[in-house]
Design a protein around this motif. Sequence first.
Motif, PDB file in Angstrom:
ATOM      1  N   ALA A   1       3.433  75.244  49.335  1.00 56.06           N
ATOM      2  CA  ALA A   1       4.413  75.019  50.401  1.00 56.06           C
ATOM      3  C   ALA A   1       3.819  75.464  51.734  1.00 56.06           C
ATOM      4  CB  ALA A   1       5.689  75.805  50.115  1.00 56.06           C
ATOM      5  N   TYR A   2       4.325  74.884  52.813  1.00 57.26           N
ATOM      6  CA  TYR A   2       3.902  75.320  54.135  1.00 57.26           C
ATOM      7  C   TYR A   2       4.622  76.616  54.487  1.00 57.26           C
ATOM      8  CZ  TYR A   2       1.463  70.962  54.930  1.00 57.26           C
ATOM      9  OH  TYR A   2       0.587  69.922  54.840  1.00 57.26           O
TER      10      TYR A   2
ATOM     11  N   LYS B   1      -0.689  76.035  54.560  1.00 58.93           N
ATOM     12  CA  LYS B   1      -0.009  76.256  53.289  1.00 58.93           C
ATOM     13  C   LYS B   1      -0.125  77.734  52.932  1.00 58.93           C
ATOM     14  CE  LYS B   1      -0.284  71.628  51.624  1.00 58.93           C
ATOM     15  NZ  LYS B   1      -0.314  70.769  50.469  1.00 58.93           N
TER      16      LYS B   1
ATOM     17  N   GLN C   1       9.810  85.635  51.544  1.00 57.94           N
ATOM     18  CA  GLN C   1       8.591  84.978  51.078  1.00 57.94           C
ATOM     19  C   GLN C   1       7.472  85.103  52.120  1.00 57.94           C
ATOM     20  OE1 GLN C   1      10.324  81.120  50.267  1.00 57.94           O
ATOM     21  NE2 GLN C   1      10.069  81.422  48.062  1.00 57.94           N
ATOM     22  N   ARG C   2       7.824  85.019  53.412  1.00 52.62           N
ATOM     23  CA  ARG C   2       6.820  85.226  54.463  1.00 52.62           C
ATOM     24  C   ARG C   2       6.292  86.658  54.428  1.00 52.62           C
ATOM     25  NH1 ARG C   2      10.453  82.168  57.501  1.00 52.62           N
ATOM     26  NH2 ARG C   2      11.206  84.013  58.572  1.00 52.62           N
TER      27      ARG C   2
ATOM     28  N   TYR D   1       5.963  77.608  57.219  1.00 52.36           N
ATOM     29  CA  TYR D   1       7.212  77.440  57.973  1.00 52.36           C
ATOM     30  C   TYR D   1       8.403  77.120  57.075  1.00 52.36           C
ATOM     31  CZ  TYR D   1       6.731  72.326  57.747  1.00 52.36           C
ATOM     32  OH  TYR D   1       6.634  71.023  57.323  1.00 52.36           O
ATOM     33  N   GLN D   2       8.160  76.712  55.843  1.00 56.61           N
ATOM     34  CA  GLN D   2       9.239  76.391  54.912  1.00 56.61           C
ATOM     35  C   GLN D   2       9.734  77.612  54.135  1.00 56.61           C
ATOM     36  OE1 GLN D   2       6.977  73.504  52.668  1.00 56.61           O
ATOM     37  NE2 GLN D   2       8.068  71.790  53.637  1.00 56.61           N
ATOM     38  N   LEU D   3       9.078  78.744  54.272  1.00 54.42           N
ATOM     39  CA  LEU D   3       9.404  79.923  53.477  1.00 54.42           C
ATOM     40  C   LEU D   3      10.571  80.704  54.052  1.00 54.42           C
ATOM     41  CD1 LEU D   3       5.824  81.349  52.834  1.00 54.42           C
ATOM     42  CD2 LEU D   3       7.153  79.821  51.371  1.00 54.42           C
ATOM     43  N   SER D   4      11.235  81.448  53.175  1.00 58.97           N
ATOM     44  CA  SER D   4      12.275  82.371  53.620  1.00 58.97           C
ATOM     45  C   SER D   4      11.603  83.610  54.214  1.00 58.97           C
ATOM     46  CB  SER D   4      13.157  82.780  52.439  1.00 58.97           C
ATOM     47  OG  SER D   4      12.410  83.550  51.518  1.00 58.97           O
TER      48      SER D   4
ATOM     49  N   LYS E   1       1.949  79.072  60.850  1.00 60.11           N
ATOM     50  CA  LYS E   1       3.024  78.312  60.200  1.00 60.11           C
ATOM     51  C   LYS E   1       2.620  76.917  59.751  1.00 60.11           C
ATOM     52  CE  LYS E   1       6.470  80.960  62.563  1.00 60.11           C
ATOM     53  NZ  LYS E   1       7.574  81.044  63.449  1.00 60.11           N
ATOM     54  N   ASN E   2       1.533  76.381  60.283  1.00 62.23           N
ATOM     55  CA  ASN E   2       1.132  75.031  59.914  1.00 62.23           C
ATOM     56  C   ASN E   2       0.168  75.005  58.731  1.00 62.23           C
ATOM     57  OD1 ASN E   2      -0.896  76.221  61.392  1.00 62.23           O
ATOM     58  ND2 ASN E   2      -1.568  74.311  62.327  1.00 62.23           N
TER      59      ASN E   2
END
Length: 83
Positions: free
Chosen positions: A66-67, A24, A75-76, A69-72, A21-22
């Motif tokens: 984007a990182y 990009k 998207q993940r 952890y910011q994804l939906s 998660k950390n």
Amino acid sequence: MLVILSLPFRPCLHQTPILPKNLKVWQGIILGNEPEAVYGLINKKTAFAEIKKIASEWNIELPLNAYIYQLSASQRFFTALLS
């Protein structure tokens, strides 16, 4: 004696992609298969070109800078699919 039991349902197992998660998005996709440049550095331009080529073939849009952890959740999923 062999006994076979048939279940009226099929058990499902919820699976969550394991992504760092950390990092990009582009880093998570190429992790373990990094295109190398001079002195062992990662060739970011080549990585972006390869990711964009495959993503466009599958009609996937991801924010590569984007990182994770910011994804939906969807998207993940697509990030894990491309990696």
